[in-house]
Design a protein around this motif. Sequence first.
Motif, PDB file in Angstrom:
ATOM      1  N   VAL B 157       0.844  -1.204   0.000  1.00 35.04           N
ATOM      2  CA  VAL B 157       0.000   0.000   0.000  1.00 35.04           C
ATOM      3  C   VAL B 157       0.873   1.245   0.000  1.00 35.04           C
ATOM      4  O   VAL B 157       0.655   2.181  -0.772  1.00 35.04           O
ATOM      5  N   TYR B 163      -0.071   5.570   4.247  1.00 34.20           N
ATOM      6  CA  TYR B 163      -1.059   4.796   5.020  1.00 34.20           C
ATOM      7  C   TYR B 163      -0.630   4.885   6.476  1.00 34.20           C
ATOM      8  O   TYR B 163       0.250   4.138   6.922  1.00 34.20           O
ATOM      9  N   GLY B 172      -9.388   3.397   6.336  1.00 31.77           N
ATOM     10  CA  GLY B 172      -8.168   3.380   5.526  1.00 31.77           C
ATOM     11  C   GLY B 172      -8.350   3.653   4.045  1.00 31.77           C
ATOM     12  O   GLY B 172      -7.375   3.866   3.329  1.00 31.77           O
ATOM     13  N   GLU B 177     -10.070   3.742  -5.317  1.00 35.89           N
ATOM     14  CA  GLU B 177      -9.669   2.352  -5.031  1.00 35.89           C
ATOM     15  C   GLU B 177     -10.800   1.392  -5.393  1.00 35.89           C
ATOM     16  O   GLU B 177     -11.982   1.761  -5.383  1.00 35.89           O
ATOM     17  N   THR B 226      -6.605  -1.573   1.701  1.00 39.67           N
ATOM     18  CA  THR B 226      -6.559  -0.359   2.518  1.00 39.67           C
ATOM     19  C   THR B 226      -7.655  -0.325   3.589  1.00 39.67           C
ATOM     20  O   THR B 226      -7.547   0.420   4.557  1.00 39.67           O
ATOM     21  N   SER B 247     -13.991   6.493   6.280  1.00 42.21           N
ATOM     22  CA  SER B 247     -12.887   6.909   5.406  1.00 42.21           C
ATOM     23  C   SER B 247     -13.140   8.275   4.783  1.00 42.21           C
ATOM     24  O   SER B 247     -12.225   8.876   4.197  1.00 42.21           O
TER      25      SER B 247
END
Lengths: 344, 344
Positions: B157, B163, B172, B177, B226, B247
């Motif tokens: 990642v 991250y 995350g 994505e 993630t 997120s």
Amino acid sequence: MIVRREDGAGGKYMSEFLKKYVFPKISSKAGEIALEDMEDSADFSENFVLTTDSYTVKPPLFRGGSIGSLAVCGTANDLAVVGAKPSYMSLSLIVQEGFEIEKLERIMEDISKAKDEVGVKVITGDTKVVEANIEIFINTTGVGERSEELEENLEAVRSYREYPFRWIRDKGAKEGEAVIVSGNVAEHGLTILLERESLNFEIDVSSDVYPVWKFVRKALKVGGITSMKDPTRGGLANALNEIAEKSGVGILVEEEKIPIREDVKFVCETLGIDPLSMANEGKVVMTVVKDLADEVLQVLKKFDENAEIIGYTTKEFSEVVMKTRIGTMKVVPPPVMDPVPRVC
Amino acid sequence: MIVRREDGAGGKYMSEFLKKYVFPKISSKAGEIALEDMEDSADFSENFVLTTDSYTVKPPLFRGGSIGSLAVCGTANDLAVVGAKPSYMSLSLIVQEGFEIEKLERIMEDISKAKDEVGVKVITGDTKVVEANIEIFINTTGVGERSEELEENLEAVRSYREYPFRWIRDKGAKEGEAVIVSGNVAEHGLTILLERESLNFEIDVSSDVYPVWKFVRKALKVGGITSMKDPTRGGLANALNEIAEKSGVGILVEEEKIPIREDVKFVCETLGIDPLSMANEGKVVMTVVKDLADEVLQVLKKFDENAEIIGYTTKEFSEVVMKTRIGTMKVVPPPVMDPVPRVC
């Protein structure tokens, strides 16, 4: 074949039940303490121990505490008696649909106070609501850490004799050691019984629920503790028998030394219940190397003046034997079950 | 004021209940994940995570599994989705007096099989017998360890973007994505509903209960994950909304990409239930760095050919939005509660 009340009531029947239906399927261990050792906690990854308890006490609010204080103290106590500092805890609530929010708030308040008193962090949780007539059940699972106090204790023990364990074990006692109880027994069990049955005794008794780490850590710093248990389900009688059986020693206790309030003893006996089999939630029983016993006792007495050396371990017999007040000797058998259902 | 069914049913109402009555009293954390983050596990002592679940599923034995397999897999899955190897577990049984030993034996057998399949050690336990009409409740609390697979994933990642977390977090995900589901959804919830209500649909469906670590670890080795959740109570709709909200991204999914059996979808819709809010017990939903998404998908497809990239995260909006089969767009709101009570 069905599950019987006694299969989950502490004592001999529960032990047989577990040996028959549970351990054969899932026996495992990660360190020196295995599931089937039936100790208060089991170790993993060198420096940690894990313990779990589901609390189903009825009623959930009682004199001296609630299922909330019980859930935090009870699980923290299972960590403390192996010598671990209670560090982290999970909290899982199962609540009956229709349970009063006001009661839940009091329980949460007790959880909050108890966790702060113990110094444990509640880091993860779960909540379920069910229609079954349970009022509230709580599971707490605790993680304990190896403590400086434990190391000091083991060092002190090993200056007197071999001690081949990394934690304080039920099987750690040897002959010639003192047996100490940290305070008056039978009060939690009697409180629950009286509340539930609405029995009319004029007695001012409340649960002894308390986080024992607060005084156990001081006792460990003196050192010399070779085995330790919190006498919950099945009471002092069960705890003493477990230590005796697992350690392969006999225990001789003197009835007049066992700390118990006269009125508590009287009510138990009036109800036909042996007070030694009544649950406690803020006490420990321990065996201590003879030379250090008095010093450990003095430390415990600072917290509770009723702490007492109640007897000694011996190789002369293999049971728990009590010298009565009138001088006769009688065996204290392992209780077949706790006399009060849903006591914790 | 009383506790309502929806207060413990996953979803929005439960979240409000916890924020009002639970978190204010006991909020704490030992690492980066706090209780009130409501993630699947919480970290402690650098390299460990803890998670707990009480299982109250009714009936306790169902097509495809039992409360036993659920208790082991469900808790192991909560460890797996933060990237931890499920290592140790506690097992606490609360059994109704009169529960059939034969059923208990089947449940213990399932626990045994599931723990071996996961590779987790059951090291400590507790047993209570109660008179309440529960049949059986099981609490399992799991300890997970930092894994090599997690490190590999985080490294992958971080070769694409920052991250700042040590574990795989609900918060995350970032825009752009891929959103992947590991297999067909809604089957556990539908199975429980059909068994309990004795509804007569001609459908061959069983619980998907399964330990996800078996394939999650392979996906982590590819890397790029993630955020990750197991879509249990409240189903895929709840899991996607949690990731989106925490997120701070929107999620656009395509209805025709969401893996679900046609007959399962049909029965759910006939019953007036959104299949996306039905619980799963052997699936994960994850967000994956775009460049690695296909490779992760291929690894997942080796375990379950129905794994699919169902959409993408976006900054264009902040909700979970679904492009329907007929091309319209609709918001997938967070379920207010799981449509099936006592589903796990």
